[in-house]
Motif scaffolding. Structure first.
Motif, PDB file in Angstrom:
ATOM      1  N   ASN A  46       0.828  -1.205   0.000  1.00 49.79           N
ATOM      2  CA  ASN A  46       0.000   0.000   0.000  1.00 49.79           C
ATOM      3  C   ASN A  46       0.864   1.258   0.000  1.00 49.79           C
ATOM      4  N   GLY A  47       2.014   1.225  -0.693  1.00 49.69           N
ATOM      5  CA  GLY A  47       2.825   2.426  -0.837  1.00 49.69           C
ATOM      6  C   GLY A  47       3.990   2.544   0.132  1.00 49.69           C
ATOM      7  N   ARG A  48       4.209   1.552   0.995  1.00 53.98           N
ATOM      8  CA  ARG A  48       5.358   1.586   1.898  1.00 53.98           C
ATOM      9  C   ARG A  48       6.230   0.368   1.660  1.00 53.98           C
ATOM     10  N   VAL A  49       7.552   0.595   1.553  1.00 50.45           N
ATOM     11  CA  VAL A  49       8.483  -0.495   1.243  1.00 50.45           C
ATOM     12  C   VAL A  49       9.842  -0.197   1.874  1.00 50.45           C
ATOM     13  N   GLY A  50      10.569  -1.266   2.243  1.00 55.60           N
ATOM     14  CA  GLY A  50      11.883  -1.093   2.856  1.00 55.60           C
ATOM     15  C   GLY A  50      12.834  -2.197   2.432  1.00 55.60           C
ATOM     16  N   LEU A  51      14.128  -1.898   2.466  1.00 60.27           N
ATOM     17  CA  LEU A  51      15.183  -2.841   2.102  1.00 60.27           C
ATOM     18  C   LEU A  51      16.080  -3.060   3.306  1.00 60.27           C
ATOM     19  N   GLY A  52      16.433  -4.319   3.555  1.00 47.88           N
ATOM     20  CA  GLY A  52      17.347  -4.632   4.640  1.00 47.88           C
ATOM     21  C   GLY A  52      18.376  -5.649   4.191  1.00 47.88           C
ATOM     22  N   VAL A  53      19.622  -5.470   4.650  1.00 46.22           N
ATOM     23  CA  VAL A  53      20.692  -6.406   4.345  1.00 46.22           C
ATOM     24  C   VAL A  53      21.275  -6.864   5.680  1.00 46.22           C
ATOM     25  N   GLY A  54      21.363  -8.185   5.860  1.00 49.97           N
ATOM     26  CA  GLY A  54      21.898  -8.729   7.097  1.00 49.97           C
ATOM     27  C   GLY A  54      22.996  -9.737   6.818  1.00 49.97           C
ATOM     28  N   LYS A  55      24.002  -9.764   7.699  1.00 56.22           N
ATOM     29  CA  LYS A  55      25.114 -10.715   7.564  1.00 56.22           C
ATOM     30  C   LYS A  55      25.259 -11.480   8.864  1.00 56.22           C
ATOM     31  N   ALA A  56      25.477 -12.788   8.744  1.00 57.79           N
ATOM     32  CA  ALA A  56      25.715 -13.617   9.929  1.00 57.79           C
ATOM     33  C   ALA A  56      26.368 -14.921   9.493  1.00 57.79           C
ATOM     34  N   ASN A  57      26.768 -15.726  10.485  1.00 59.02           N
ATOM     35  CA  ASN A  57      27.402 -17.016  10.186  1.00 59.02           C
ATOM     36  C   ASN A  57      26.388 -18.048   9.718  1.00 59.02           C
ATOM     37  N   ALA A  58      25.105 -17.841  10.031  1.00 58.30           N
ATOM     38  CA  ALA A  58      24.055 -18.767   9.611  1.00 58.30           C
ATOM     39  C   ALA A  58      22.967 -17.989   8.870  1.00 58.30           C
ATOM     40  N   VAL A  59      22.325 -18.631   7.908  1.00 54.33           N
ATOM     41  CA  VAL A  59      21.314 -17.972   7.083  1.00 54.33           C
ATOM     42  C   VAL A  59      20.129 -17.462   7.908  1.00 54.33           C
ATOM     43  N   PRO A  60      19.555 -18.239   8.849  1.00 57.90           N
ATOM     44  CA  PRO A  60      18.403 -17.734   9.609  1.00 57.90           C
ATOM     45  C   PRO A  60      18.720 -16.453  10.397  1.00 57.90           C
ATOM     46  N   ASP A  61      19.921 -16.376  10.973  1.00 58.34           N
ATOM     47  CA  ASP A  61      20.305 -15.172  11.709  1.00 58.34           C
ATOM     48  C   ASP A  61      20.434 -13.979  10.761  1.00 58.34           C
ATOM     49  N   ALA A  62      21.007 -14.203   9.588  1.00 59.86           N
ATOM     50  CA  ALA A  62      21.153 -13.137   8.599  1.00 59.86           C
ATOM     51  C   ALA A  62      19.784 -12.668   8.114  1.00 59.86           C
ATOM     52  N   MET A  63      18.836 -13.611   7.938  1.00 56.43           N
ATOM     53  CA  MET A  63      17.482 -13.251   7.502  1.00 56.43           C
ATOM     54  C   MET A  63      16.777 -12.404   8.565  1.00 56.43           C
ATOM     55  N   ARG A  64      16.940 -12.780   9.833  1.00 54.48           N
ATOM     56  CA  ARG A  64      16.315 -12.027  10.924  1.00 54.48           C
ATOM     57  C   ARG A  64      16.858 -10.601  10.956  1.00 54.48           C
ATOM     58  N   LYS A  65      18.177 -10.454  10.849  1.00 54.88           N
ATOM     59  CA  LYS A  65      18.800  -9.129  10.843  1.00 54.88           C
ATOM     60  C   LYS A  65      18.309  -8.296   9.659  1.00 54.88           C
ATOM     61  N   ALA A  66      18.276  -8.915   8.483  1.00 54.44           N
ATOM     62  CA  ALA A  66      17.836  -8.209   7.277  1.00 54.44           C
ATOM     63  C   ALA A  66      16.390  -7.752   7.419  1.00 54.44           C
ATOM     64  N   SER A  67      15.547  -8.621   7.964  1.00 54.02           N
ATOM     65  CA  SER A  67      14.136  -8.294   8.154  1.00 54.02           C
ATOM     66  C   SER A  67      13.966  -7.113   9.112  1.00 54.02           C
ATOM     67  N   GLU A  68      14.710  -7.123  10.217  1.00 57.82           N
ATOM     68  CA  GLU A  68      14.630  -6.014  11.179  1.00 57.82           C
ATOM     69  C   GLU A  68      15.085  -4.704  10.544  1.00 57.82           C
ATOM     70  N   ARG A  69      16.167  -4.762   9.771  1.00 57.69           N
ATOM     71  CA  ARG A  69      16.672  -3.542   9.119  1.00 57.69           C
ATOM     72  C   ARG A  69      15.693  -3.037   8.065  1.00 57.69           C
ATOM     73  N   ALA A  70      15.036  -3.952   7.363  1.00 52.70           N
ATOM     74  CA  ALA A  70      14.052  -3.548   6.353  1.00 52.70           C
ATOM     75  C   ALA A  70      12.873  -2.837   7.013  1.00 52.70           C
ATOM     76  N   HIS A  71      12.438  -3.314   8.179  1.00 49.18           N
ATOM     77  CA  HIS A  71      11.343  -2.666   8.906  1.00 49.18           C
ATOM     78  C   HIS A  71      11.728  -1.249   9.326  1.00 49.18           C
ATOM     79  N   ARG A  72      12.977  -1.070   9.759  1.00 47.42           N
ATOM     80  CA  ARG A  72      13.438   0.260  10.182  1.00 47.42           C
ATOM     81  C   ARG A  72      13.632   1.188   8.991  1.00 47.42           C
TER      82      ARG A  72
END
Length: 177
Positions: A46-72
Motif C-alpha cells: 500500500n505504498g510503503r516499502v523497505g530494504l534490509g541487508v543482514g550478515k551472519a554465520n548462519a542464514v536464519p540469523d542473517a534473515m532475521r537481521k535483514a528483516s529487522e533492518r528492512a522494517h526500520r
C-alpha cells in the motif's frame, strides 16, 4: 525469490521477499572466513516499502537481521492508482533502473529484485528496464533511488501552480476531459 507474509505485533501484514542469499568471504591470516549475506524487501502492498541487508554465520540469523533492518528502513512511495506518477531513472554505482507508468491492466513488467520491490510497494501496473550493471543488490538500490525521486501529482501541481488534472498520467487525462 521467496515470498512470505510476515505478521507483526500490531497485527499489520507485511509482504516479505528474500532478494538474494550470498556466501561472502573475508580473507584472514589463517584462510577465509565465510558468512552469509541476505537481502530482504518488506512492503505493506500500500505504498510503503523497505530494504534490509543482514550478515551472519548462519542464514536464519542473517534473515532475521535483514528483516529487522528492512522494517526500520520503510519509506513511502508516491503512487497514482495502481502505477507511479511519472517516468524516473534511478542510479546506484553502475546500475540504472528506468521506471515508466503504465495504464491499468498492464501488470508489472519487471524481473528479479525490481519486481519484488515494486510488488511489495503495491505497484501493479508499471514498465521497467534495467540498464548497466546486473549486480542484484545495486539494481534493487537503484529501484529504491528511483522510487524516492517520485513526486505526488498534488505536490507538483501546487509547486507549479497548475491544476492536478494536467499532471496525472495521459491515459487518465483522456477519461477526465
Amino acid at each position: 525469490m521467496e515470498k512470505k507474509e510476515f505478521q507483526t505485533t500490531n497485527e499489520q501484514q507485511y509482504d516479505e521477499r528474500v532478494i538474494e542469499i550470498a556466501r561472502v568471504a573475508k580473507v584472514v591470516k589463517g584462510g577465509r572466513r565465510f558468512q552469509f549475506r541476505v537481502s530482504v524487501v518488506i512492503g505493506d502492498n500500500n505504498g510503503r516499502v523497505g530494504l534490509g541487508v543482514g550478515k551472519a554465520n548462519a542464514v536464519p540469523d542473517a534473515m532475521r537481521k535483514a528483516s529487522e533492518r528492512a522494517h526500520r528502513n520503510m519509506r513511502t512511495v508516491a503512487t497514482y492508482n495502481t502505477t507511479i506518477t511519472h517516468e524516473v531513472l534511478g542510479k546506484v554505482a553502475g546500475a540504472r533502473v528506468l521506471l515508466k507508468p503504465a495504464s491499468q491492466g498492464t501488470g508489472v513488467i519487471a524481473a528479479g529484485g525490481v519486481r519484488a520491490v515494486l510488488e511489495a510497494a503495491g505497484i501493479r501496473d508499471i514498465l521497467t528496464k534495467s540498464l548497466g550493471s546486473a549486480n542484484v543488490l545495486n539494481v534493487v538500490k537503484a529501484t529504491f533511488d528511483a522510487l524516492d525521486q517520485l513526486k505526488s501529482p498534488e505536490e507538483e501541481a501546487a509547486r507549479r501552480g497548475k491544476p492536478v488534472k494536467e499532471l496525472i498520467p495521459f491515459w487518465d487525462r483522456r477519461k477526465h476531459a
